[in-house]
Design a protein around this motif. Structure first.
Motif, PDB file in Angstrom:
ATOM      1  N   SER A  80      19.798  27.784  -2.751  1.00 23.32           N
ATOM      2  CA  SER A  80      18.916  28.952  -2.752  1.00 23.32           C
ATOM      3  C   SER A  80      17.501  28.514  -3.065  1.00 23.32           C
ATOM      4  CB  SER A  80      19.387  29.991  -3.778  1.00 23.32           C
ATOM      5  OG  SER A  80      19.387  29.439  -5.088  1.00 23.32           O
ATOM      6  N   ALA A  81      16.540  29.433  -2.871  1.00 23.76           N
ATOM      7  CA  ALA A  81      15.133  29.119  -3.070  1.00 23.76           C
ATOM      8  C   ALA A  81      14.523  30.037  -4.127  1.00 23.76           C
ATOM      9  CB  ALA A  81      14.375  29.291  -1.754  1.00 23.76           C
ATOM     10  N   ARG A  82      13.440  29.583  -4.737  1.00 23.75           N
ATOM     11  CA  ARG A  82      12.685  30.433  -5.644  1.00 23.75           C
ATOM     12  C   ARG A  82      11.981  31.514  -4.824  1.00 23.75           C
ATOM     13  NH1 ARG A  82      12.767  31.087 -10.875  1.00 23.75           N
ATOM     14  NH2 ARG A  82      12.490  28.832 -11.299  1.00 23.75           N
ATOM     15  N   THR A 124      -3.812  27.298  -7.440  1.00 23.34           N
ATOM     16  CA  THR A 124      -3.182  26.016  -7.108  1.00 23.34           C
ATOM     17  C   THR A 124      -1.693  26.246  -6.860  1.00 23.34           C
ATOM     18  OG1 THR A 124      -4.736  24.723  -8.421  1.00 23.34           O
ATOM     19  CG2 THR A 124      -2.640  23.684  -7.889  1.00 23.34           C
ATOM     20  N   LEU A 125      -1.249  25.862  -5.653  1.00 23.15           N
ATOM     21  CA  LEU A 125       0.164  25.964  -5.288  1.00 23.15           C
ATOM     22  C   LEU A 125       0.785  24.580  -5.450  1.00 23.15           C
ATOM     23  CD1 LEU A 125       2.574  27.557  -4.039  1.00 23.15           C
ATOM     24  CD2 LEU A 125       1.706  26.863  -1.784  1.00 23.15           C
ATOM     25  N   THR A 126       1.848  24.501  -6.243  1.00 24.24           N
ATOM     26  CA  THR A 126       2.520  23.216  -6.484  1.00 24.24           C
ATOM     27  C   THR A 126       3.991  23.336  -6.111  1.00 24.24           C
ATOM     28  OG1 THR A 126       1.012  22.720  -8.315  1.00 24.24           O
ATOM     29  CG2 THR A 126       3.053  21.449  -8.197  1.00 24.24           C
ATOM     30  N   VAL A 127       4.447  22.418  -5.243  1.00 20.95           N
ATOM     31  CA  VAL A 127       5.843  22.406  -4.802  1.00 20.95           C
ATOM     32  C   VAL A 127       6.384  20.990  -4.966  1.00 20.95           C
ATOM     33  CG1 VAL A 127       7.464  22.868  -2.926  1.00 20.95           C
ATOM     34  CG2 VAL A 127       5.355  24.198  -3.105  1.00 20.95           C
ATOM     35  N   GLY A 128       7.367  20.823  -5.858  1.00 22.19           N
ATOM     36  CA  GLY A 128       8.014  19.518  -6.027  1.00 22.19           C
ATOM     37  C   GLY A 128       7.059  18.377  -6.250  1.00 22.19           C
ATOM     38  N   GLU A 163      16.935  22.647  -5.971  1.00 26.82           N
ATOM     39  CA  GLU A 163      16.350  22.601  -7.313  1.00 26.82           C
ATOM     40  C   GLU A 163      15.039  21.819  -7.357  1.00 26.82           C
ATOM     41  OE1 GLU A 163      19.165  21.076 -10.068  1.00 26.82           O
ATOM     42  OE2 GLU A 163      20.638  22.686  -9.744  1.00 26.82           O
ATOM     43  N   ALA A 164      14.967  20.744  -6.610  1.00 27.50           N
ATOM     44  CA  ALA A 164      13.776  19.893  -6.649  1.00 27.50           C
ATOM     45  C   ALA A 164      12.579  20.530  -5.955  1.00 27.50           C
ATOM     46  CB  ALA A 164      14.078  18.542  -6.007  1.00 27.50           C
ATOM     47  N   LYS A 213      18.346  26.588  -6.271  1.00 34.84           N
ATOM     48  CA  LYS A 213      19.586  25.883  -6.612  1.00 34.84           C
ATOM     49  C   LYS A 213      19.967  24.947  -5.468  1.00 34.84           C
ATOM     50  CE  LYS A 213      21.492  29.802  -9.256  1.00 34.84           C
ATOM     51  NZ  LYS A 213      22.615  30.784  -9.313  1.00 34.84           N
ATOM     52  N   ASP A 214      20.703  23.910  -5.794  1.00 38.31           N
ATOM     53  CA  ASP A 214      21.279  23.023  -4.784  1.00 38.31           C
ATOM     54  C   ASP A 214      22.593  23.600  -4.291  1.00 38.31           C
ATOM     55  OD1 ASP A 214      19.268  21.174  -4.917  1.00 38.31           O
ATOM     56  OD2 ASP A 214      20.338  19.812  -6.279  1.00 38.31           O
TER      57      ASP A 214
END
Length: 467
Positions: free
Chosen positions: A112-114, A136-140, A190-191, A224-225
């Motif tokens: 699943s995704a945020r 500021t957009l931060t992804v992994g 998750e990552a 989630k993974d």
């Protein structure tokens, strides 16, 4: 009485109207045409040989590629299938045949995704201003700056800027009876969690989120993974589409169902090894007949094959003919095509004894299938397609007979072109030489004619005086 000098002048064209320029052209053509014809005849034959070799090479590729494609198809390898597609669906990936089937899979959790959503604002629309500034957009671990100014100061402008950041977060503006709000969805796994933090602009701070909900921005779902058990081994993936758990198999997770085991297997092939051998022999014979035609001896050069006597094609035919006696496997009763009813005719084509083939298939169908189309190719069990690839690679290798012949004829084509260019130069020089010779002759003949005319006048005066 006609004088000797007058006869010579008339014959050589002095005052006779004979075109010495045409005479020169005729002499040059007479010298040039036989040589030019000989070269162009060789050019025609050489071009035909280059074309025929290219055709033979292409036909070999077509045969090998078609065999590979045929054996890779589901008709011979079967179709991957799931016994419960509501939980797991599967499909074959290109490039090979899935291995390790059948397998048991349990979907314990879907990826699943945020998802974030801002608080709905009553009366607002997608064009309502949200305030200028930066987020500021931060992804992994990867970040991008989202800038809102007078050109994009709106809900839709903010969504577009986030989408254009290229970090995998999708933004949309939703307007319903509750009002207008911004919804963000990140990549699954998750990552791949993300955050949106305020850099400048008081109004834009309402869309900030860095792990804690606020009155204006809240998380609707957590990243989630996907968690599966494949043959009892727990595995985690960031996506619900998995293409690395089983070679050449795409697994689509549709629903989490802990405790439920789904069987992944391969359906029975719809095409038999008997059909394969019939198609193989037919295609092989088509190729061999074309090579036979190209190398036919004929009664003379007019009806001989264009590649008659070409050693590279003889080598190609020899290597192809060895396929029927080459071991496809080192174990079992049946190891070669000869063992299952394939034999070679005097012209190099193949014959298939379907009675012998049917008997072999009935005696040990698994062994025949494994010999001709192994699930996993090895150095000792290369299969029919592997053997064809090996023969092709050997025939077409650098420095081999085929490559050497192609290089030879290409070099000859260049040499013949040079010969024609040289002949043109030689004939141009010859024409210039003849023109010079005949021009000098014309000058001398003109002088001779003037002398003759003077003498004739003098003789006429002497004759008149004596009378």
């Amino acid at each position: 009485m006609t004088s000797v000098s007058s006869s010579i002048l008339t014959a050589l064209g002095a005052g006779s109207g004979i075109d010495t320029s045409s005479l020169v052209t005729s002499l040059v053509s007479a010298a040039k045409e036989p040589k030019q014809t000989a070269i162009t005849t060789r050019q025609t034959l050489n071009t035909a040989r280059i074309s025929a070799l290219a055709s033979a090479s292409s036909s070999l590729d077509t045969f090998a590629d078609a065999l590979n494609s045929l054996l890779a198809g589901t008709g011979y390898s079967g179709t991957p299938a799931s016994n419960d597609t509501s939980i797991v669906a599967v499909s074959a990936l290109p490039g090979g045949t899935p291995t390790g089937l059948p397998a048991q899979i349990e979907v314990q959790q879907l990826a699943s995704a945020r998802t974030l959503a801002s608080t709905p604002v009553s009366g607002a629309t997608s064009s309502t201003a949200v305030g200028e500034g930066q987020l500021t957009l931060t992804v992994g671990g990867n970040s991008a700056t989202i800038t809102i100014d007078s050109t994009n100061n709106s809900y839709s402008g903010l969504a577009t800027a986030i989408n254009n950041a290229g970090l995998g977060v999708t933004a949309s503006v939703i307007t319903d009876t509750q009002g207008t709000r911004l919804v963000l969805k990140g990549p699954t796994g998750e990552a791949n969690d993300f955050s949106l933090t305020s850099v400048s602009g008081t109004d834009l701070a309402q869309f900030a989120w860095s792990g804690t909900d606020s009155s204006t921005m809240a998380s609707m779902s957590d990243p989630k993974d996907a968690i599966i058990k494949l043959d009892g081994v727990e595995q985690h993936y960031a996506s619900n589409t998995i293409d690395s758990a089983i070679s050449y198999l795409r697994i689509d997770l549709n629903k989490a169902s802990p405790g439920t085991t789904v069987t992944l297997a391969t359906s029975e092939p719809t095409t038999s090894m008997r059909d394969l051998m019939v198609e193989f022999v037919d295609a092989y014979n088509t190729l061999m007949k074309a090579l036979n035609t190209a190398t036919a001896t004929g009664t003379d050069s007019s009806n001989a094959g264009v590649l008659n006597g070409e050693s590279s094609i003889r080598d190609m035919k020899r290597q192809l003919s060895q396929m029927v006696s080459t071991a496809l496997t080192t174990t079992g009763t049946y190891k070669t095509l000869n063992d299952i009813g394939v034999s070679t005719n005097r012209d190099g084509t193949l014959s298939l004894d379907t009675t012998a083939l049917d008997k072999a298939i009935a005696a040990d169908p698994t062994a025949i299938t494994q010999m001709l189309n192994p699930a996993v190719k090895t150095s000792t069990n290369i299969g029919l397609a592997g053997l064809m690839d090996s023969v092709r690679d050997n025939i077409k290798k650098d420095g081999g007979p085929l490559a050497t012949s192609q290089s030879k004829y290409k070099a000859l084509a260049s040499d013949l072109t040079d010969q024609l260019d040289k002949l043109d130069t030689q004939m141009s020089d010859y024409q210039a030489q003849l023109t010079k010779v005949y021009s000098a002759m014309e000058t001398r003949l003109s002088a001779m004619k003037a002398t003759q005319s003077y003498l004739e006048q003098q003789v006429a005066l002497w004759t008149k005086s004596s009378n």
